[in-house]
Motif scaffolding. Structure first.
Motif, PDB file in Angstrom:
ATOM      1  N   ASP A  35      -8.077 -15.336  -2.446  1.00 48.07           N
ATOM      2  CA  ASP A  35      -6.685 -14.858  -2.735  1.00 48.07           C
ATOM      3  C   ASP A  35      -6.673 -13.738  -0.988  1.00 48.07           C
ATOM      4  N   TRP A  36      -6.543 -13.666   0.499  1.00 45.81           N
ATOM      5  CA  TRP A  36      -6.774 -12.862   0.609  1.00 45.81           C
ATOM      6  C   TRP A  36      -6.055 -12.248   0.662  1.00 45.81           C
ATOM      7  N   TRP A  37      -4.538 -12.337   0.140  1.00 51.40           N
ATOM      8  CA  TRP A  37      -3.167 -11.128   0.387  1.00 51.40           C
ATOM      9  C   TRP A  37      -3.574 -10.725  -1.035  1.00 51.40           C
ATOM     10  N   GLY A  38      -3.844 -11.262  -2.105  1.00 47.37           N
ATOM     11  CA  GLY A  38      -4.334 -10.138  -3.198  1.00 47.37           C
ATOM     12  C   GLY A  38      -5.154  -9.317  -2.506  1.00 47.37           C
ATOM     13  N   ILE A  39      -6.283  -8.989  -1.780  1.00 51.02           N
ATOM     14  CA  ILE A  39      -6.978  -8.024  -1.330  1.00 51.02           C
ATOM     15  C   ILE A  39      -6.901  -7.108  -0.695  1.00 51.02           C
ATOM     16  N   VAL A  40      -5.983  -7.530   0.675  1.00 47.36           N
ATOM     17  CA  VAL A  40      -4.665  -6.440   1.070  1.00 47.36           C
ATOM     18  C   VAL A  40      -4.280  -5.718   0.089  1.00 47.36           C
ATOM     19  N   LEU A  41      -3.399  -6.534  -1.030  1.00 51.98           N
ATOM     20  CA  LEU A  41      -2.411  -5.701  -1.910  1.00 51.98           C
ATOM     21  C   LEU A  41      -3.522  -4.672  -2.400  1.00 51.98           C
ATOM     22  N   ALA A  42      -4.510  -5.178  -2.888  1.00 55.65           N
ATOM     23  CA  ALA A  42      -5.337  -4.232  -3.480  1.00 55.65           C
ATOM     24  C   ALA A  42      -6.005  -3.485  -2.027  1.00 55.65           C
ATOM     25  N   VAL A  43      -6.414  -3.140  -1.487  1.00 55.05           N
ATOM     26  CA  VAL A  43      -6.906  -2.180  -0.504  1.00 55.05           C
ATOM     27  C   VAL A  43      -5.126  -1.079  -0.029  1.00 55.05           C
ATOM     28  N   VAL A  44      -4.242  -1.910   0.053  1.00 50.94           N
ATOM     29  CA  VAL A  44      -3.042  -0.510  -0.065  1.00 50.94           C
ATOM     30  C   VAL A  44      -3.050   0.230  -1.149  1.00 50.94           C
ATOM     31  N   ILE A  45      -2.514  -0.507  -1.885  1.00 47.92           N
ATOM     32  CA  ILE A  45      -2.233  -0.050  -3.746  1.00 47.92           C
ATOM     33  C   ILE A  45      -3.363   1.187  -3.588  1.00 47.92           C
ATOM     34  N   PHE A  46      -5.010   0.928  -3.478  1.00 49.64           N
ATOM     35  CA  PHE A  46      -5.993   2.016  -3.393  1.00 49.64           C
ATOM     36  C   PHE A  46      -5.977   2.628  -3.088  1.00 49.64           C
ATOM     37  N   ALA A  47      -5.599   2.051  -1.666  1.00 48.98           N
ATOM     38  CA  ALA A  47      -5.061   3.954  -0.142  1.00 48.98           C
ATOM     39  C   ALA A  47      -4.657   4.572  -0.561  1.00 48.98           C
ATOM     40  N   VAL A  48      -3.478   3.979  -1.011  1.00 52.52           N
ATOM     41  CA  VAL A  48      -1.856   4.739  -0.720  1.00 52.52           C
ATOM     42  C   VAL A  48      -2.242   5.201  -1.996  1.00 52.52           C
ATOM     43  N   LEU A  86      -4.955  -3.168 -13.039  1.00 56.66           N
ATOM     44  CA  LEU A  86      -3.439  -3.848 -13.231  1.00 56.66           C
ATOM     45  C   LEU A  86      -2.456  -4.647 -12.594  1.00 56.66           C
ATOM     46  N   ILE A  87      -2.706  -4.635 -11.833  1.00 55.32           N
ATOM     47  CA  ILE A  87      -1.568  -5.136 -10.825  1.00 55.32           C
ATOM     48  C   ILE A  87      -1.254  -6.707 -11.163  1.00 55.32           C
ATOM     49  N   PRO A  88      -0.829  -7.268 -11.197  1.00 54.53           N
ATOM     50  CA  PRO A  88      -2.084  -8.827 -11.263  1.00 54.53           C
ATOM     51  C   PRO A  88      -2.480  -9.763 -10.066  1.00 54.53           C
ATOM     52  N   ALA A  89      -0.616  -8.902  -9.059  1.00 51.00           N
ATOM     53  CA  ALA A  89      -1.249  -9.479  -7.885  1.00 51.00           C
ATOM     54  C   ALA A  89      -2.571  -9.246  -7.046  1.00 51.00           C
ATOM     55  N   ALA A  90      -2.426  -7.884  -7.260  1.00 51.10           N
ATOM     56  CA  ALA A  90      -4.108  -7.120  -6.513  1.00 51.10           C
ATOM     57  C   ALA A  90      -4.689  -8.422  -6.716  1.00 51.10           C
ATOM     58  N   GLY A  91      -6.213  -8.967  -5.263  1.00 54.26           N
ATOM     59  CA  GLY A  91      -7.194  -9.756  -6.126  1.00 54.26           C
ATOM     60  C   GLY A  91      -8.336  -8.768  -6.276  1.00 54.26           C
ATOM     61  N   ILE A  92      -8.214  -8.273  -7.409  1.00 53.26           N
ATOM     62  CA  ILE A  92      -9.716  -7.135  -7.853  1.00 53.26           C
ATOM     63  C   ILE A  92      -9.466  -7.196  -9.040  1.00 53.26           C
ATOM     64  N   GLY A  93     -11.197  -7.397  -9.443  1.00 57.19           N
ATOM     65  CA  GLY A  93     -11.332  -7.124 -11.192  1.00 57.19           C
ATOM     66  C   GLY A  93     -12.280  -6.742 -10.894  1.00 57.19           C
TER      67      GLY A  93
END
Length: 133
Positions: A35-48, A86-93
């Motif tokens: 899920d590449w979009w989840g990884i992008v979301l995880a990176v953006v969430i983490f960075a922000v 904790l954000i379900p759509a983020a591609g990290i576990g």
């Protein structure tokens, strides 16, 4: 404005590198590569979150607990990872206490090194242009 955008891109790249490094070295730390979009979301969430939490925690710690000033980067990294997980759509576990502790250290170390080493590569020309009238 260009410098701000370059710094933001460097921060996103450093967050990506930190998360990928932890994914590569820790069995309990995983990026969901399907899920590449989840990884992008995880990176953006983490960075922000990292960019917001670090100065905020520094201010609070400086006021109330000076002995903990050295751990601000680690604490903000841990909290940013926690929210991203904790954000379900983020591609990290992250599974298990060892993955949480070592993962926080790896992500913090790689992002710190990347944000220290990458700016001179991309902002060198900008600085030399300002010095030479």
């Amino acid at each position: 404005m260009i410098t701000f955008l370059i710094r933001a891109a460097i921060f996103l790249v450093s967050a990506f590198l930190g998360l990928v490094a932890a994914d590569l070295v820790l069995p309990g730390f995983s990026l969901h590569w399907d899920d590449w979009w989840g990884i992008v979301l995880a990176v953006v969430i983490f960075a922000v979150l990292q960019s917001i939490l670090a100065p905020w925690l520094l201010k609070i710690t400086r006021r109330h607990a000076q002995a903990f000033l050295g751990g601000i980067g680690l604490l903000s990294t841990f909290v940013a990872l926690l929210v991203a997980v904790l954000i379900p759509a983020a591609g990290i576990g992250i599974d298990g206490p060892v993955a949480w502790i070592i993962g926080t250290l790896v992500v913090w170390l790689v992002t710190a090194l990347a944000t220290w080493l990458l700016p001179p590569l991309f902002l060198k020309k900008k600085v030399s242009d300002r010095r030479d009238p």
